[in-house]
Every structure is written in C-alpha cells, then in structure tokens.
Motif scaffolding. Structure first.
Motif, mmCIF file in Angstrom:
data_model
loop_
_atom_site.group_PDB
_atom_site.id
_atom_site.type_symbol
_atom_site.label_atom_id
_atom_site.label_comp_id
_atom_site.label_asym_id
_atom_site.label_seq_id
_atom_site.Cartn_x
_atom_site.Cartn_y
_atom_site.Cartn_z
ATOM 1 N N GLY A 199 0.798 -1.220 0.000
ATOM 2 C CA GLY A 199 0.000 0.000 0.000
ATOM 3 C C GLY A 199 0.828 1.267 0.000
ATOM 4 N N ALA A 200 2.146 1.138 0.099
ATOM 5 C CA ALA A 200 3.015 2.316 0.063
ATOM 6 C C ALA A 200 2.901 2.999 -1.305
ATOM 7 C CB ALA A 200 4.465 1.918 0.325
ATOM 8 N N SER A 201 3.200 4.293 -1.334
ATOM 9 C CA SER A 201 3.140 5.037 -2.585
ATOM 10 C C SER A 201 4.482 4.969 -3.289
ATOM 11 C CB SER A 201 2.792 6.506 -2.324
ATOM 12 O OG SER A 201 1.494 6.598 -1.812
ATOM 13 N N LEU A 202 4.452 4.540 -4.530
ATOM 14 C CA LEU A 202 5.691 4.415 -5.287
ATOM 15 C C LEU A 202 5.587 5.237 -6.566
ATOM 16 C CD1 LEU A 202 6.094 0.534 -5.136
ATOM 17 C CD2 LEU A 202 6.947 2.254 -3.508
ATOM 18 N N LEU A 203 6.707 5.815 -6.959
ATOM 19 C CA LEU A 203 6.765 6.495 -8.240
ATOM 20 C C LEU A 203 7.019 5.449 -9.316
ATOM 21 C CD1 LEU A 203 6.570 9.468 -9.140
ATOM 22 C CD2 LEU A 203 9.045 9.452 -9.354
ATOM 23 N N ALA A 204 6.240 5.503 -10.383
ATOM 24 C CA ALA A 204 6.371 4.516 -11.450
ATOM 25 C C ALA A 204 6.631 5.183 -12.783
ATOM 26 C CB ALA A 204 5.103 3.671 -11.541
ATOM 27 N N LEU A 205 7.581 4.639 -13.520
ATOM 28 C CA LEU A 205 7.849 5.104 -14.877
ATOM 29 C C LEU A 205 7.478 3.994 -15.842
ATOM 30 C CD1 LEU A 205 11.398 6.704 -14.450
ATOM 31 C CD2 LEU A 205 9.149 7.668 -13.946
ATOM 32 N N ASP A 206 6.590 4.284 -16.757
ATOM 33 C CA ASP A 206 6.240 3.327 -17.796
ATOM 34 C C ASP A 206 6.784 3.836 -19.108
ATOM 35 O OD1 ASP A 206 4.190 1.160 -16.840
ATOM 36 O OD2 ASP A 206 3.741 3.013 -15.756
ATOM 37 N N ARG A 207 7.356 2.921 -19.847
ATOM 38 C CA ARG A 207 8.039 3.372 -21.043
ATOM 39 C C ARG A 207 7.958 2.319 -22.126
ATOM 40 N NH1 ARG A 207 14.427 4.321 -21.055
ATOM 41 N NH2 ARG A 207 14.634 4.815 -23.253
ATOM 42 N N THR A 208 7.704 2.772 -23.338
ATOM 43 C CA THR A 208 7.841 1.868 -24.475
ATOM 44 C C THR A 208 8.907 2.428 -25.387
ATOM 45 O OG1 THR A 208 6.220 2.943 -25.888
ATOM 46 C CG2 THR A 208 5.394 1.274 -24.386
ATOM 47 N N THR A 209 9.541 1.526 -26.103
ATOM 48 C CA THR A 209 10.643 1.900 -26.977
ATOM 49 C C THR A 209 10.394 1.283 -28.333
ATOM 50 O OG1 THR A 209 12.162 1.928 -25.120
ATOM 51 C CG2 THR A 209 13.132 1.694 -27.291
ATOM 52 N N GLN A 210 10.559 2.074 -29.385
ATOM 53 C CA GLN A 210 10.297 1.507 -30.699
ATOM 54 C C GLN A 210 11.441 1.754 -31.667
ATOM 55 O OE1 GLN A 210 6.673 3.773 -31.047
ATOM 56 N NE2 GLN A 210 7.455 4.868 -32.819
ATOM 57 N N HIS A 211 11.470 0.947 -32.686
ATOM 58 C CA HIS A 211 12.482 1.125 -33.726
ATOM 59 C C HIS A 211 11.898 0.678 -35.049
ATOM 60 C CE1 HIS A 211 16.113 1.222 -35.992
ATOM 61 N NE2 HIS A 211 16.062 -0.083 -36.234
ATOM 62 N N ASP A 212 11.977 1.584 -36.016
ATOM 63 C CA ASP A 212 11.584 1.238 -37.364
ATOM 64 C C ASP A 212 10.134 0.754 -37.397
ATOM 65 O OD1 ASP A 212 12.938 1.414 -39.851
ATOM 66 O OD2 ASP A 212 12.720 -0.758 -40.079
ATOM 67 N N GLY A 213 9.290 1.437 -36.649
ATOM 68 C CA GLY A 213 7.876 1.117 -36.696
ATOM 69 C C GLY A 213 7.443 0.036 -35.711
ATOM 70 N N GLN A 214 8.399 -0.788 -35.267
ATOM 71 C CA GLN A 214 8.041 -1.856 -34.337
ATOM 72 C C GLN A 214 8.267 -1.422 -32.898
ATOM 73 O OE1 GLN A 214 10.353 -5.259 -35.867
ATOM 74 N NE2 GLN A 214 8.380 -6.314 -35.964
ATOM 75 N N ILE A 215 7.409 -1.911 -32.015
ATOM 76 C CA ILE A 215 7.622 -1.621 -30.604
ATOM 77 C C ILE A 215 8.468 -2.738 -30.020
ATOM 78 C CG2 ILE A 215 6.546 -1.108 -28.410
ATOM 79 C CD1 ILE A 215 4.843 0.606 -29.820
ATOM 80 N N ILE A 216 9.576 -2.356 -29.467
ATOM 81 C CA ILE A 216 10.578 -3.308 -29.028
ATOM 82 C C ILE A 216 10.318 -3.808 -27.618
ATOM 83 C CG2 ILE A 216 13.027 -3.618 -28.540
ATOM 84 C CD1 ILE A 216 12.345 -3.283 -31.498
ATOM 85 N N THR A 217 10.052 -2.863 -26.736
ATOM 86 C CA THR A 217 9.918 -3.259 -25.333
ATOM 87 C C THR A 217 8.983 -2.317 -24.589
ATOM 88 O OG1 THR A 217 11.181 -3.763 -23.307
ATOM 89 C CG2 THR A 217 11.931 -1.916 -24.611
#
Lengths: 233, 233
Positions: A199-217
DNA sequence: CATGAAATTATGTATGCACATAATAGACAT
DNA sequence: ATGTCTATTATGTGCATACATAATTTCATG
C-alpha cells in the motif's frame, strides 16, 4: 541603447533574455525586428537570428514571418528530465550497483501490454522481472516485456553481467517511444521485493521503446518509496 | 553516397539521423567531418554545421573541436514534459475548470519551506490552499507559499477570478526555479479534499520559482489518484 | 463594400569566406 | 621515457549577401 562593442550571439541572447525577464519587453509585446537589433548591437542580422532562434526554441519568444517577434504571452514551461540509467544513477551516488533477475520466461502478455506492443493475441514473448539494488538495498523493481519476435537475439542473451535494460540499449537501436510518470500503490509483490509496506506510494515510470515502426519493449520501473525526479528550470 | 540534389539543413539532419538509427554509423564511432559531409550532400559547411548542431543538442552526437564528431555512446535519453497550467489542461479536455480557495492567511512557514524560500526564521508569509476541479470533480490540491516580502502586491490581489498560480504567472516575471516529481501518500486532509481514501497514492509536483535571485513561491500540487504525466520521446 | 491580386516586410535558409578556439599529434629537448 | 612547444585540424562563430517563404497591408476592381 546604442551599444558600441560588438556582440556574440550569446551576448545578444543574454541581453534579450534580460529585457524579457525584467519586463522591459512585456509579454505579448512586439520586439524590434532583427535588422534593427543587429544595428543596435552592432552585429550581423544572422547573429541576432541565431540568438532569437534559441530563445524561440526555449519558448520565450514567438516568431512569425512578416508578423515579427513577440514575447510569449503564457510561456509553456517545460521541464526536462534525464531518464535514469539506473546503474549510472546509483554509481553516481557512490553506491554499489547490483541487480537480480527474479523471473525470465515466455508468456502471453495481458491485453493492455498487447495493445502497447501492437501485438496480436496469443503470441507469447519474453517477460522479465528484475530488482535493482543500491548498496544491497532495494532501489527499483522492473517488469519488462520484450518483443522477442522483433529482437530474436534477446532469447540467447546472457543477462548475468549486463542488465536487460543495458543489453537492449547496447544491442537494439531505437528511434522513438513514450514515457509516462504516475504514482502507484505497492502491491503485495512489489512491497515484498522492495521491502516496503503493502500500500506504500511508489513512483512509477512506464516506457515503451520503438524502432523502425516496431515496438521493441515495454517496461515499468517502480521505485523504492521516497524516490524523486528532480530538475532545474 | 555522392548525392547530387542540394539539401537543406533539415534534409541533412534527417539523413544523418537515419545513419545513426540504422547503425550505419555505430555508437561511439567517428563520423565524416563537416567539410566532407558538405561535399557529399552538395551543400555548404554551414548547412551541415546547422544540422549536426541540432543533433548534438538532442544528445545524439558528441562533438569536440579537432577531435571530430562521434555518435553518442550512451545517449542520455531526456524526457521533456510541459508543466501543466491546470486551467488549460482541464479546458483542453473539454471539461469545466473551477477552483476554490480553502485557506488564505499569513503564516510562519515550517523549516523545510523556510529553507526552500531562503527565508530567515520567524517571518510570516502568505499561505494558500486551493482545490482545482474539473467538471466539479476534484482534480488537484495546491498548497502554496508566496514570499510576500518580495511580492507585496500579492497581499491585495483578488483571487476570485484568477487563481493564485495564474495571478503570479501574469504579474511576476521569473527566471529560474526547480521542479520535483514524487509519489505521496494521501493524508487525511488531502484525502478529504480530493475525495479519495486516506493512504491513496498521489502524484505530487513540488516547484519553486525565482526571480532576480529571490525565491518567489514554493508550491506543491497533489493530483487526484490516477493522474499521469505523459510525453513522447 | 467586398474581394482578391499584388506589393511589402520580417523571418528563414543558404552560401562563401574569414578567423577563433580547442584539442590532438608530432617534433624536439631534457 | 617524459615533458614542452608547435603545427595541424575539426568545430565554432561571425559577416555580407542573396534569395525563399509566409503573412500582412495596400490597392485596384467588380
């Protein structure tokens, strides 16, 4: 004004910045045009252009052909953060960086991740859970999906000396993505791994990475409680 | 390569970007020098310089005199957020913006705020608590300290039609500050005002604003649960 | 008066040239 | 080897000029 000593573009920029910040030129107001400033500062128009262009990019000036240059009325204030490379961030504080991979398996991602990765249903891809530590204390918990169809090499990667993140940075070029910051409530799993209470408050970073039209991760980093992102304006 | 059609700096930049993202020029590698590229692209060196300078500012290239230009080894990825102007953010979503000032009084700030504002002890300044609403639903809760010694006009300001934030943006120029993002656990007060449960995770923005060496204001915005900051890379 | 074409104007971009500056590489001396 | 001076070289900046482009203003015309 009639300055006599010739100015570099930086000097011009500084003076213009001063005129704006001291409200000698008020928000919304038209400022003298390039040729005039060039004469006042005793430099070429190109030099003034160079200076003003920079300020326009920074959002302090609005420029339009023929209409002239005016001080931005409501400057959109922008904050620029450097996205943390966890190893550097930890080592930069003089702490010992380490990480541990909890889970590494092929798995069919849930619908939201499927959408983010632009995958059609039923395809299983690589899923990883990694804990980063600083001086052996939990620092951040990473859950990552890697589109292993787009990056087949990842399946044979050895993550023992290089974290998944650094492996990807090194092996896979990228040209875009997106980035979200949010606050999340620690689940039981996250609490256990990060050593905080559920229940603790955490800072979260969500990120997607793409290359050449495809989403990598697609990756989520949940930081230990108290973590902050900071920048100067 | 030997291109024949002359290029603008944007076209040059695109081509260089392509060489980087496709790893034709690999990370850490030296790229051809300006004069050579200028010849290849059929343009002036100044044009190449313009193109490369931009990429260097973006962090994709490392340039050093005499040493030449190389592809950044570990590009520091930077994320730029536009700092929300709450009214615009809400109205931009087509919702009805409103706000309500809960508290407005002179008060001696606690030590941490005193430090942030670079005030000596015992001085009381203006303290405000404001709730912003979108379509009458709680959106963000603002607690703000204003250095009313530096901005005496603020004491006679009428905040009924203009929020404290917008009043300051309009009346007081600024030239610096800092900005922190963190996750906080809703206190009873915050929970009550924002209409969420106590202990909920909220995204918080802390910000100070300065002008001419003085710190003008220190403000914390606590957003309703689920709020996100988003940007493209 | 409305409408649209044409002149005007401020910024945007490109070029060739010159010189400044930083950093490397090489020559030289200790 | 080690350190110091010097030449070289790639980027950084500045200038004058020219032309491109976008937007406003002017003005002729129906």
């Amino acid at each position: 004004m009639t300055e006599e000593d010739r100015k570099t573009w930086q000097a011009v920029q500084d003076e213009v910045r001063r005129c704006i910040s001291q409200r000698i030129w008020k928000p919304g107001e038209l400022i003298p045009h390039e040729a005039e400033l060039a004469q006042q500062f005793g430099c070429a128009r190109a030099t003034v252009n160079r200076a003003l262009r920079g300020l326009a990019e920074a959002g302090l000036l609005d420029r339009r052909r023929k209409a002239g240059t005016r001080v931005t009325l409501n400057p959109v204030r922008r904050a620029e953060f450097s996205i943390p490379v966890i190893r550097e961030e930890i080592e930069g504080k003089g702490q010992r960086y380490d990480y541990k991979i909890f889970l590494r398996e092929m798995r069919v991602p849930p619908p939201d991740v499927q959408a983010r990765l632009q995958l059609s249903g039923g395809i299983s891809i690589l899923y990883l859970q990694t804990l980063y530590t600083a001086d052996n204390l939990p620092y951040a918990f990473e859950t990552r999906w890697i589109n292993s169809n787009a990056v087949p090499d990842v399946l044979s990667a050895d993550f023992r000396s290089l974290s998944p993140n650094e492996w990807l940075v090194r092996e896979v070029p990228f040209d875009g993505g997106d980035f979200t910051v949010s606050a999340l409530t620690a689940t039981e799993k996250e609490a256990g791994v990060l050593g905080c209470s559920q229940g603790a408050s955490l800072l979260a970073l969500d990120r997607t990475t793409q290359h050449d039209g495809q989403i990598i991760t697609s990756v989520r980093l949940a930081f230990h409680p108290g973590y902050r992102m900071h920048t100067r304006l």
